[in-house]
Design an enzyme around this catalytic site. Structure first.
Site, PDB file in Angstrom:
ATOM      1  N   ASP A  51       0.826  -1.205   0.000  1.00 46.60           N
ATOM      2  CA  ASP A  51       0.000   0.000   0.000  1.00 46.60           C
ATOM      3  C   ASP A  51       0.863   1.260   0.000  1.00 46.60           C
ATOM      4  OD1 ASP A  51      -2.283  -1.513  -0.003  1.00 46.60           O
ATOM      5  OD2 ASP A  51      -2.567  -1.447   2.181  1.00 46.60           O
ATOM      6  N   CYS A  52       2.028   1.199   0.658  1.00 45.27           N
ATOM      7  CA  CYS A  52       2.931   2.357   0.682  1.00 45.27           C
ATOM      8  C   CYS A  52       3.717   2.489  -0.616  1.00 45.27           C
ATOM      9  CB  CYS A  52       3.928   2.237   1.840  1.00 45.27           C
ATOM     10  SG  CYS A  52       3.182   2.210   3.483  1.00 45.27           S
ATOM     11  N   TYR A  53       4.034   1.325  -1.199  1.00 44.32           N
ATOM     12  CA  TYR A  53       4.909   1.301  -2.372  1.00 44.32           C
ATOM     13  C   TYR A  53       4.253   0.454  -3.463  1.00 44.32           C
ATOM     14  CZ  TYR A  53       8.311   2.936   1.070  1.00 44.32           C
ATOM     15  OH  TYR A  53       8.956   3.645   2.057  1.00 44.32           O
TER      16      TYR A  53
END
Length: 400
Positions: free
Chosen positions: A139-141
């Site tokens: 989700d972050c990357y």
């Protein structure tokens, strides 16, 4: 021994332009001319240098975040695998990592002799190199792949971080067997056809400071044509090696870990190299300034190649502990030949003695011009480390 001057005193003279600096070779000649006490009164700093393969070297790179961001888990720079198992866009590129065929834009005959050292050299030289990365989508990357070109100017950090440089001494390799051996010293001819030594002897930084009295964590040095620092003891650091009466070791001994900003370096002093059927490495120029705090510094720096020895090791025996043909002086090694079992054996240095001298000269010029001042170490390099082997313990362990 009574102190003659402090590092603060020396730095004051550097800023005033009145410092007296000699390369270690000039220092030895001066001692022969006027003796230790007078030389100690005259000289403030002695510069040493070496230019030799140092395969336990590498570079830290931070690429900067992409949009959308990527968490890199595999990465190749010009076909050479870089380690990516920490920050999302942080990499470690090892000097001895070989290029992979099918990955590099330089596939072909040259690619087989290319490795991390060559990539580091090219980046320092300002070249643009292809980078391919595969990411772990989160989700972050969310990004899963990237292909781009990088230069030293297009990335955030690019610095050398070398776990083991500056062996205080090393060995002489020979081959008593019947076939050619390709080694980290280069080719060793069969039947004692040649002998290769890697340390520059009396030019070598740590052989002129045998007790590591002047070098510690935080010592500022010449590294690859830029400024670097000693960060810790090096891997395989073995200061407890047997020593001669002059305190110099008879074989591989102390090592140092070094760091420096590669963006400030010069590819003249950082060069990728390759050893046939062994692999890639990095030729690196390193210079260490030795402050003349008292007469004992001069006494240690006055050591000659005749007073320094290295063990002659037979690489034809594939064991951790190989047989030795005894000790030989660096004066004998530099003469071009030595005698083993009544046979004359040609000798050759792996280090460039010419460029080792040039490192010491350049560092001298930096100090005299006021570009380079000395630093006080913040911690000593340990001198009590043992050298532990690694043996297979599978038969002694319950593996089920």
């Amino acid at each position: 021994m009574t102190s003659l001057r402090t590092i603060a005193d020396i730095n004051h003279k550097i800023r005033q332009g009145s410092v007296n600096v000699l390369t270690v070779e000039a220092l030895k000649a001066r001692v022969a001319e006027v003796g230790v006490p007078q030389t100690a009164q005259e000289v403030d700093v002695v510069t040493t240098g070496t230019f030799e393969p140092m395969e336990s070297s590498g570079a830290i790179l931070n690429l900067g975040h992409t949009d959308p961001p990527i968490k890199i888990r595999q990465c190749w720079i010009d076909g050479v695998l870089a380690y990516s198992g920490f920050g999302a866009v942080d990499l470690y590129l090892g000097a001895s990592q070989p290029a992979e065929t099918g990955i590099s834009d330089n596939d072909g005959e040259d690619a087989r002799e290319r490795g991390g050292g060559h990539v580091i050299e090219d980046l320092i030289a300002g070249k643009a190199l292809p980078l391919r990365a595969l990411g772990q989508s989160t989700d972050c990357y969310p990004r899963s792949a990237m292909n781009t070109l990088i230069t030293r100017e297009s990335i955030n950090q690019f610095y050398l971080f070398n776990p083991r440089n500056l062996y205080q001494n090393f060995l002489v390799g020979v081959n008593g067997g019947d076939r050619l051996l390709n080694t980290y010293l280069g080719p060793l001819q069969p039947q004692l056809g040649n002998a290769v030594y890697s340390n520059p002897g009396a030019l070598s930084p740590l052989l002129n400071d045998p007790k590591l009295r002047l070098v510690g964590v935080g010592t500022k040095i010449f590294l690859g044509g830029g400024i670097g620092y000693v960060t810790w003891e090096g891997t395989q650091h073995f200061p407890l090696q047997k020593r001669l009466a002059n305190n110099t070791p008879i074989g591989p001994a102390a090592t140092l870990a070094l760091i420096g900003d590669a963006k400030q370096m010069n590819s003249e002093w950082v060069r990728g190299c390759h050893f046939k059927n062994y692999g890639p490495s990095l030729m690196l120029g390193v210079g260490v300034p030795l402050p003349v705090l008292d007469e004992s510094v001069i006494q240690a720096c006055a050591v000659s190649d005749q007073e320094l020895v290295a063990p002659v090791i037979d690489f034809s025996i594939p064991r951790r502990v190989r047989p030795t043909f005894g000790l030989v002086s660096y004066a004998q090694l530099k003469s071009g030949s030595l005698t083993i079992e009544r046979k004359r054996v040609r000798t050759a240095p792996l280090a460039s003695l010419h460029l080792s001298r040039q490192v010491a000269i350049e560092l001298k010029q930096w100090i005299e011009s006021g570009e380079f001042t000395l630093t006080e170490p913040v911690a000593e390099i340990p001198c009590d480390r043992t050298f532990l082997p690694q043996d297979s313990r599978g038969s002694q362990m319950n593996l089920t």
